[in-house]
Design an enzyme around this catalytic site. Structure first.
Site, PDB file in Angstrom:
ATOM      1  N   TYR A  97       1.001  -1.264   0.049  1.00  0.00           N
ATOM      2  CA  TYR A  97      -0.158   0.128   0.048  1.00  0.00           C
ATOM      3  C   TYR A  97       0.952   1.076   0.027  1.00  0.00           C
ATOM      4  O   TYR A  97       2.108   1.143  -0.230  1.00  0.00           O
ATOM      5  CB  TYR A  97      -0.810  -0.167   1.010  1.00  0.00           C
ATOM      6  CG  TYR A  97      -1.879  -1.135   1.071  1.00  0.00           C
ATOM      7  CD1 TYR A  97      -2.800  -1.475  -0.409  1.00  0.00           C
ATOM      8  CD2 TYR A  97      -2.028  -2.105   2.064  1.00  0.00           C
ATOM      9  CE1 TYR A  97      -3.508  -2.454  -0.348  1.00  0.00           C
ATOM     10  CE2 TYR A  97      -2.932  -3.376   1.881  1.00  0.00           C
ATOM     11  CZ  TYR A  97      -3.549  -3.539   0.745  1.00  0.00           C
ATOM     12  OH  TYR A  97      -4.452  -4.618   0.565  1.00  0.00           O
ATOM     13  N   ARG A 148       2.877  -1.131  11.000  1.00  0.00           N
ATOM     14  CA  ARG A 148       3.074  -2.461  10.334  1.00  0.00           C
ATOM     15  C   ARG A 148       3.798  -2.359   9.043  1.00  0.00           C
ATOM     16  O   ARG A 148       3.823  -1.416   8.345  1.00  0.00           O
ATOM     17  CB  ARG A 148       1.852  -2.990   9.803  1.00  0.00           C
ATOM     18  CG  ARG A 148       1.717  -4.483   9.268  1.00  0.00           C
ATOM     19  CD  ARG A 148       0.367  -4.880   9.115  1.00  0.00           C
ATOM     20  NE  ARG A 148       0.410  -6.069   8.302  1.00  0.00           N
ATOM     21  CZ  ARG A 148      -0.429  -7.235   8.391  1.00  0.00           C
ATOM     22  NH1 ARG A 148      -1.502  -7.128   8.982  1.00  0.00           N
ATOM     23  NH2 ARG A 148      -0.344  -8.163   7.709  1.00  0.00           N
TER      24      ARG A 148
END
Length: 269
Positions: free
Chosen positions: A179, A226
């Site tokens: 992402y 993350r």
């Protein structure tokens, strides 16, 4: 093994145990991104775990990648998430909302504005994505201007503030799984020539600025991130200097004193 089920200290919180529920996309929000009754029920049922990290939640219209994923940037989103956090807290649990900007991993048909996806550079991931009419190839995204990169950092800041207003105990920044943040890290997705591209320090700059902005807004002790070092997926390849990139990035994040770094490992055999 017995320690897993004993209380754990994390920042200002005492968790009921050492277990953490990882974020998982559920695609159960309303079409405008508002979490509904089903999401509150789902997380309330899982509140006995030490910490819930909620599913990827877009910090802006441009951050949406998939259908019916929740947002956290409007008053309606905040109201919807309040029902979720209340359900979790009523059962004695804790919940962080994961802030996920999908970047180029999107399709205009999946977003409220139907514009091109935005990314570090105008490079398509060359993979299909599910849309209202079925699987479609992801189009070439539009490269963010330098000013828009800074605006996107601020979108994360505002979304983090909204998450706390909604009752979340903190946020996890999604810097993994191909992402937007990982797109900045990877030379295969980032060919920029400004201060956000090229060198390791430049490619890590966006991630660091996002974490710093969120930490300043809600507190480092309520901020996690993350990462997925070395993961080859959807056109992401951090190259031979990937290990050096992550050594630099993690050292810089450590200076900010955030609550945790969540590492996702996927075999690339």
């Amino acid at each position: 093994m017995r320690k897993i089920f004993t209380p754990a200290k994390m920042g200002p919180y005492t968790l009921s145990n050492h277990l953490v529920m990882a974020p998982m996309t559920r695609s159960r929000a309303d079409f405008d991104g508002t979490p509904g009754k089903l999401i509150a029920e789902y997380y309330g049922q899982r509140a006995s775990i030490g910490l819930i990290i909620a599913e990827g939640t877009q910090p802006s219209d441009d951050g949406q990648g998939y259908l019916m994923t929740p947002g956290i940037y409007t008053d309606a989103h905040v109201a919807g998430w309040k029902k979720v956090t209340t359900a979790v807290h009523n059962e004695g649990g804790h919940i962080f909302i994961q802030l996920m900007h999908a970047g180029r991993m999107s399709h205009p048909d999946n977003t409220p504005h139907h514009r091109k996806a935005v990314a570090p550079s105008a490079i398509a991931p060359e993979t299909p994505i599910f849309t209202p009419t079925g699987m479609q190839d992801i189009p070439v995204p539009r490269a963010l201007t330098t000013e828009e990169v800074r605006d996107t950092v601020n979108d994360f800041r505002i979304a983090a503030r909204a998450a706390i207003e909604a009752g979340a105990d903190g946020v996890e920044i999604h810097g993994a799984n191909a992402y937007l943040i990982q797109q900045f890290l990877a030379p295969s997705a980032n060919t920029r020539t400004d201060q956000y591209g090229g060198s390791i320090e430049n490619r890590a700059r966006f991630a660091i600025e996002v974490v710093k902005a969120v930490s300043e807004e809600i507190g480092a002790e309520r901020t996690g991130i993350r990462l997925s070092p070395g993961t080859l997926m959807w056109g992401i390849d951090e190259g031979e200097h990937g290990p050096a990139l992550y050594r630099y990035l993690v050292a810089e994040l450590n200076k900010l004193g955030i609550a945790y770094v969540h590492i996702m490992h996927l075999g690339n055999d």
